[in-house]
Design an enzyme around this catalytic site. Structure first.
Site, PDB file in Angstrom:
ATOM      1  N   LYS A 108       0.822  -1.211   0.000  1.00  0.00           N
ATOM      2  CA  LYS A 108       0.000   0.000   0.000  1.00  0.00           C
ATOM      3  C   LYS A 108       0.856   1.261   0.000  1.00  0.00           C
ATOM      4  O   LYS A 108       1.912   1.309   0.627  1.00  0.00           O
ATOM      5  CB  LYS A 108      -0.910   0.003   1.219  1.00  0.00           C
ATOM      6  CG  LYS A 108      -1.889  -1.136   1.155  1.00  0.00           C
ATOM      7  CD  LYS A 108      -3.290  -0.717   1.460  1.00  0.00           C
ATOM      8  CE  LYS A 108      -4.203  -1.877   1.122  1.00  0.00           C
ATOM      9  NZ  LYS A 108      -5.593  -1.608   1.368  1.00  0.00           N
ATOM     10  N   GLU A 447     -20.587 -15.629  -1.188  1.00  0.00           N
ATOM     11  CA  GLU A 447     -20.778 -14.192  -1.449  1.00  0.00           C
ATOM     12  C   GLU A 447     -21.111 -13.838  -2.896  1.00  0.00           C
ATOM     13  O   GLU A 447     -20.665 -12.797  -3.396  1.00  0.00           O
ATOM     14  CB  GLU A 447     -19.539 -13.393  -0.986  1.00  0.00           C
ATOM     15  CG  GLU A 447     -19.221 -13.625   0.477  1.00  0.00           C
ATOM     16  CD  GLU A 447     -17.943 -12.946   0.948  1.00  0.00           C
ATOM     17  OE1 GLU A 447     -17.466 -12.026   0.270  1.00  0.00           O
ATOM     18  OE2 GLU A 447     -17.443 -13.347   2.007  1.00  0.00           O
ATOM     19  N   ARG A 478      -7.146  -2.090 -11.700  1.00  0.00           N
ATOM     20  CA  ARG A 478      -8.155  -2.291 -10.663  1.00  0.00           C
ATOM     21  C   ARG A 478      -8.616  -0.969 -10.050  1.00  0.00           C
ATOM     22  O   ARG A 478      -7.793  -0.163  -9.619  1.00  0.00           O
ATOM     23  CB  ARG A 478      -7.590  -3.143  -9.529  1.00  0.00           C
ATOM     24  CG  ARG A 478      -7.509  -4.600  -9.840  1.00  0.00           C
ATOM     25  CD  ARG A 478      -8.890  -5.210  -9.962  1.00  0.00           C
ATOM     26  NE  ARG A 478      -8.757  -6.649 -10.121  1.00  0.00           N
ATOM     27  CZ  ARG A 478      -8.785  -7.500  -9.101  1.00  0.00           C
ATOM     28  NH1 ARG A 478      -8.950  -7.069  -7.880  1.00  0.00           N
ATOM     29  NH2 ARG A 478      -8.644  -8.775  -9.318  1.00  0.00           N
ATOM     30  N   ASP A 562     -14.421  -9.413   9.060  1.00  0.00           N
ATOM     31  CA  ASP A 562     -13.099  -9.138   8.483  1.00  0.00           C
ATOM     32  C   ASP A 562     -12.639  -7.726   8.770  1.00  0.00           C
ATOM     33  O   ASP A 562     -13.425  -6.788   8.683  1.00  0.00           O
ATOM     34  CB  ASP A 562     -13.161  -9.301   6.955  1.00  0.00           C
ATOM     35  CG  ASP A 562     -13.323 -10.757   6.548  1.00  0.00           C
ATOM     36  OD1 ASP A 562     -13.174 -11.627   7.417  1.00  0.00           O
ATOM     37  OD2 ASP A 562     -13.591 -10.998   5.360  1.00  0.00           O
ATOM     38  N   GLU A 568      -4.204  -0.251   7.522  1.00  0.00           N
ATOM     39  CA  GLU A 568      -4.160   0.868   6.585  1.00  0.00           C
ATOM     40  C   GLU A 568      -4.358   2.212   7.269  1.00  0.00           C
ATOM     41  O   GLU A 568      -3.751   3.206   6.888  1.00  0.00           O
ATOM     42  CB  GLU A 568      -5.260   0.649   5.551  1.00  0.00           C
ATOM     43  CG  GLU A 568      -5.266   1.642   4.433  1.00  0.00           C
ATOM     44  CD  GLU A 568      -6.330   1.250   3.411  1.00  0.00           C
ATOM     45  OE1 GLU A 568      -6.319   0.076   2.996  1.00  0.00           O
ATOM     46  OE2 GLU A 568      -7.153   2.094   3.074  1.00  0.00           O
ATOM     47  N   HIS A 655      -3.245 -15.362  -4.740  1.00  0.00           N
ATOM     48  CA  HIS A 655      -2.918 -14.282  -5.677  1.00  0.00           C
ATOM     49  C   HIS A 655      -2.293 -14.819  -6.950  1.00  0.00           C
ATOM     50  O   HIS A 655      -2.092 -14.088  -7.907  1.00  0.00           O
ATOM     51  CB  HIS A 655      -1.974 -13.272  -5.018  1.00  0.00           C
ATOM     52  CG  HIS A 655      -2.555 -12.654  -3.788  1.00  0.00           C
ATOM     53  ND1 HIS A 655      -2.287 -13.127  -2.524  1.00  0.00           N
ATOM     54  CD2 HIS A 655      -3.424 -11.641  -3.638  1.00  0.00           C
ATOM     55  CE1 HIS A 655      -2.957 -12.403  -1.651  1.00  0.00           C
ATOM     56  NE2 HIS A 655      -3.651 -11.505  -2.293  1.00  0.00           N
TER      57      HIS A 655
END
Ligand SMILES: [Zn+2]
Length: 718
Positions: A108, A447, A478, A562, A568, A655
């Site tokens: 990030k 989901e 994205r 979650d 962050e 990933h």
């Protein structure tokens, strides 16, 4: 002279995500590299034209990127690792990997939801300037009639991101050479971004800042140097920078305070229009800030690049007009910068935004205590009857194109909501049957009804608005559409109970209910700038708490909440981190502590460097924590010895399209069993399976279950 108005950067994905489509077309082999380049040039031309039309004086260039500006900087400096050089397209091989080549690590960008690639720089990396991109953009803009200011990632931040500050001398040679080339091109100013300077820096790092800018300032032929900081206050780095020959310094005056230092002799590029939120700037406050700066010259700017906000409020006709009147996206923020520069020069004051409605925030509410973990664990063991080393997944299963199309058709009114619901149910049944066939122990509904783990909840809560075109780049192609948290958050009715109950009705195995935690819902939304973050999070926690209670009442035995964004929001300065972690953990506990002892609470976190905040994760008091581990070589296991509850270190790196063998999974599990007592180890992938295909997921999960069964057979009988 530095222009009176500017912005530090601009969105680059395109107002209708044109870059995303161009990238995906190129990656799929439907278009050429030249066609991709042309699409990029079209977006750059549009941006310069629009900024000039809005009256902005200082136009930036080199803020565009085909994937990531940190990766661009690595290419600029020739820091392309050897193994990528032979790839058909080395740039995208570094960004996304190829069949046989893993991509560079991604992480990030400071405290934002933008992800950058981490340059790989070792003692043997040979730096060699490749100025094609910044020079090309300067020429491209000039051909359209615009003189621009190239924006570069500064040498100190670039090397700190790569943990290679010891290579500063070598890198500075490239920057000097580049400054010479830009000067020869007739460029008047260059912007060097140094956001790393708003975090705590050691005396050695500050000495490196001084050395870097003394040296670049002393270059024989160079443009004016503008060093931009953002995401906070420069603190002790400001006097260091001010003592160097740089001509202009950019300050984030939304997050940071007025400079204590006297900046006589410098130009201050004053970031008074926020690049991190979507609210209009109060003009009186901004002008008062501008008037209080002691410097030779003050230019008006944004607090950071506008990369982190959507393009245009006018593309959102469906938003409530009262809310719209309070909003400013990138285009509106540029207009604000221009208007404030006009007012600073003696023009009229721009109009103020309507006042935000008042809200009744609860403030921190204590979590009542569930019983201590051993008591809960015994109650849950009796209730759930799970085998040792229970297997589960993180929550999402692959999202099919049919479901996404069906969701779009409902929004467009061409598919009846009842028909959509029927398709969601069919997908849930398919996912339940698949998990039963694979032999997983704790099932999920997969989901299929969710577009995104935050937007889905925002759409079902009062106090949030969602946009139609408000895309913000997360990484590469994205994008996400962060919801706008603008008022009192209320849950008018249960959100997830219907789907969880339907899944439960299909199977005798325990089914997990899936929720997003309060910190993550707020972190991934645009939130009010006039309310304390902590109290907003606690209000959202009440809504999550009500949903946990309804799931429990409906007989759902396990609820996963979650918190992937817990890290962050961690403040960049250490002095503020402890207070944040304390209330963030308290809000999570408020959301989950209404559950009875026999209801098992799970949580999931998505990052490899969780060891930094392990004490806080422990403080969440979830019965089971699942966490990324396979992707990062099980590094987390070195830090979990004192972790007192259930832990599922991921054994399958989702990933990557690669399917791990049962033997690989077994080896990862053996490592987990060496670090933790067998009774507390869970077996699960690193993260949700949404981005994988069913073919990959089925093969990988079969191997995960096989490995868990083999090791289970080896455990001593209780
Ligand atoms: Zn995850």
């Amino acid at each position: 002279m530095f222009p009176a108005s500017t912005v530090l950067g601009y969105p680059r994905i395109g107002p209708r995500r044109e870059l995303k489509r161009a990238l995906e077309s190129y990656w799929d082999g439907r278009s050429t590299r030249a066609e991709l380049e042309r699409a990029g040039a079209g977006l750059r031309a549009r941006t310069w034209r629009r900024l000039a039309e809005l009256g902005l004086e200082g136009l930036p260039s080199n803020t565009f990127s085909l994937y990531d500006h940190v990766l661009d900087t690595a290419v600029l400096l020739g820091a392309v690792p050897e193994r990528y050089r032979e790839a058909a397209d080395p740039y995208f091989a570094m960004a996304r990997g190829t069949q046989g080549l893993a991509p560079l690590r991604m992480t990030k960008w400071f405290d934002t939801n933008y992800h950058h690639l981490v340059p790989e720089i070792g003692p043997d990396t040979v730096f060699k300037l490749d100025a094609a991109k910044p020079l090309g953009e300067v020429r491209e803009a000039r051909a359209l009639g615009y003189d621009t200011r190239p924006v570069l990632l500064g040498p100190v931040t670039f090397l700190l991101l790569a943990s290679a500050l010891d290579r500063l001398d070598d890198v500075l040679g490239c920057y000097e050479e580049l400054l010479g080339e830009l000067a020869a091109e007739g460029v008047a100013w260059v912007q060097l971004d140094e956001p790393a300077l708003v975090a705590d820096r050691t005396p050695e790092e500050l000495a490196a800042v001084r050395a870097a800018y003394d040296r670049l300032g002393g270059a024989r032929a160079r443009p004016g140097l503008f060093v931009a900081s953002y995401f906070g206050d420069l603190g002790e780095a400001l006097p260091v920078l001010a003592a160097t020959p740089v001509e202009a310094i950019g300050l984030d005056l939304v997050r940071g305070g007025l400079p204590a230092a006297d900046l006589t002799g410098k130009t201050v590029v004053a970031g008074v229009v926020s690049g991190r939120d979507v609210w209009r700037t109060p003009p009186e406050r901004a002008l008062a800030t501008l008037a209080a700066i002691r410097a030779d010259r003050v230019a008006v700017s944004t607090s950071c690049s506008l990369l982190h906000v959507p393009y245009d409020v006018d593309a959102e006709p469906e938003l409530d007009p009262a809310l719209r009147a309070r909003l400013a996206f990138a285009e509106q923020k540029v207009a604000e910068v221009v208007a404030l520069a006009g007012a600073l020069a003696g023009g009229g004051l721009p109009a103020s935004a309507p006042a935000a409605p008042s809200v009744a925030l609860p403030g921190p509410v204590p979590a009542e205590g569930r019983s201590p973990y051993p008591v809960r664990a015994a109650a849950q063991a009796a209730h759930l009857g799970l085998p040792p080393l229970p297997t589960t997944t993180i929550g999402s299963f692959p999202q099919t194109g049919e479901l996404r199309a069906a969701r779009a058709a409902v929004a467009a009114g061409t598919l009846a909501p009842e028909e959509y619901d029927r398709r969601v149910e069919a997908e849930i049944e398919r996912v339940i049957r698949l998990q039963e066939r694979l032999g997983l122990d704790v099932l999920v509904h997969g989901e299929p009804e969710r577009n995104d783990m935050v937007q889905y909840f925002a759409e079902h809560l009062d106090g949030f608005a969602v946009t139609r075109n408000g895309w913000v780049q997360s990484y590469g192609s994205r994008c996400t559409r962060p919801p706008i948290l603008h008022g009192d958050v209320r849950r008018p009715e249960p959100i997830t109970v219907r789907w969880a109950s339907y899944a439960r009705s299909l199977t005798d195995k325990p089914v997990k209910g899936m929720l997003t935690g309060p910190v993550t819902i707020v972190a991934w939304s645009f939130r009010r700038d006039d309310l304390p973050l902590r109290d907003v999070v606690f209000q959202v926690a009440e809504a999550v708490r009500a949903e946990v209670a309804d799931l429990e009442a409906a007989g759902v035995p396990i609820v996963q909440v979650d918190e992937p964004a817990l890290r962050e929001l961690l403040p960049l300065r250490r002095a503020a981190q402890e207070e944040y972690l304390e209330w963030a953990v308290a809000a999570y506990r408020r959301a989950t502590s209404g559950a009875g002892d026999r209801t098992q609470i799970h949580t999931h976190l998505c990052y490899s460097d969780a060891d930094q905040i392990l004490a806080a994760i422990d403080g969440l008091d979830a019965d089971v924590t699942t966490i990324e581990s396979a992707r990062s070589g099980a590094r987390i296991l070195g830090a979990v010895a004192g972790f007192g509850r259930g832990l599922g270190p991921g054994v399958y790196d989702i990933h990557s399209p690669r399917v791990p063998s049962a033997e690989e999974v077994e080896e990862l599990l053996r490592r987990a069993l060496r670090a933790l007592p067998a009774g507390r180890v869970w077996v699960n992938p690193d993260c949700g399976l949404k981005t994988r295909t069913y073919e990959q997921v089925e093969a990988a999960l079969a191997n995960v279950v096989t490995a868990a069964r083999r090791l289970r057979a080896e455990l001593p009988r209780p």
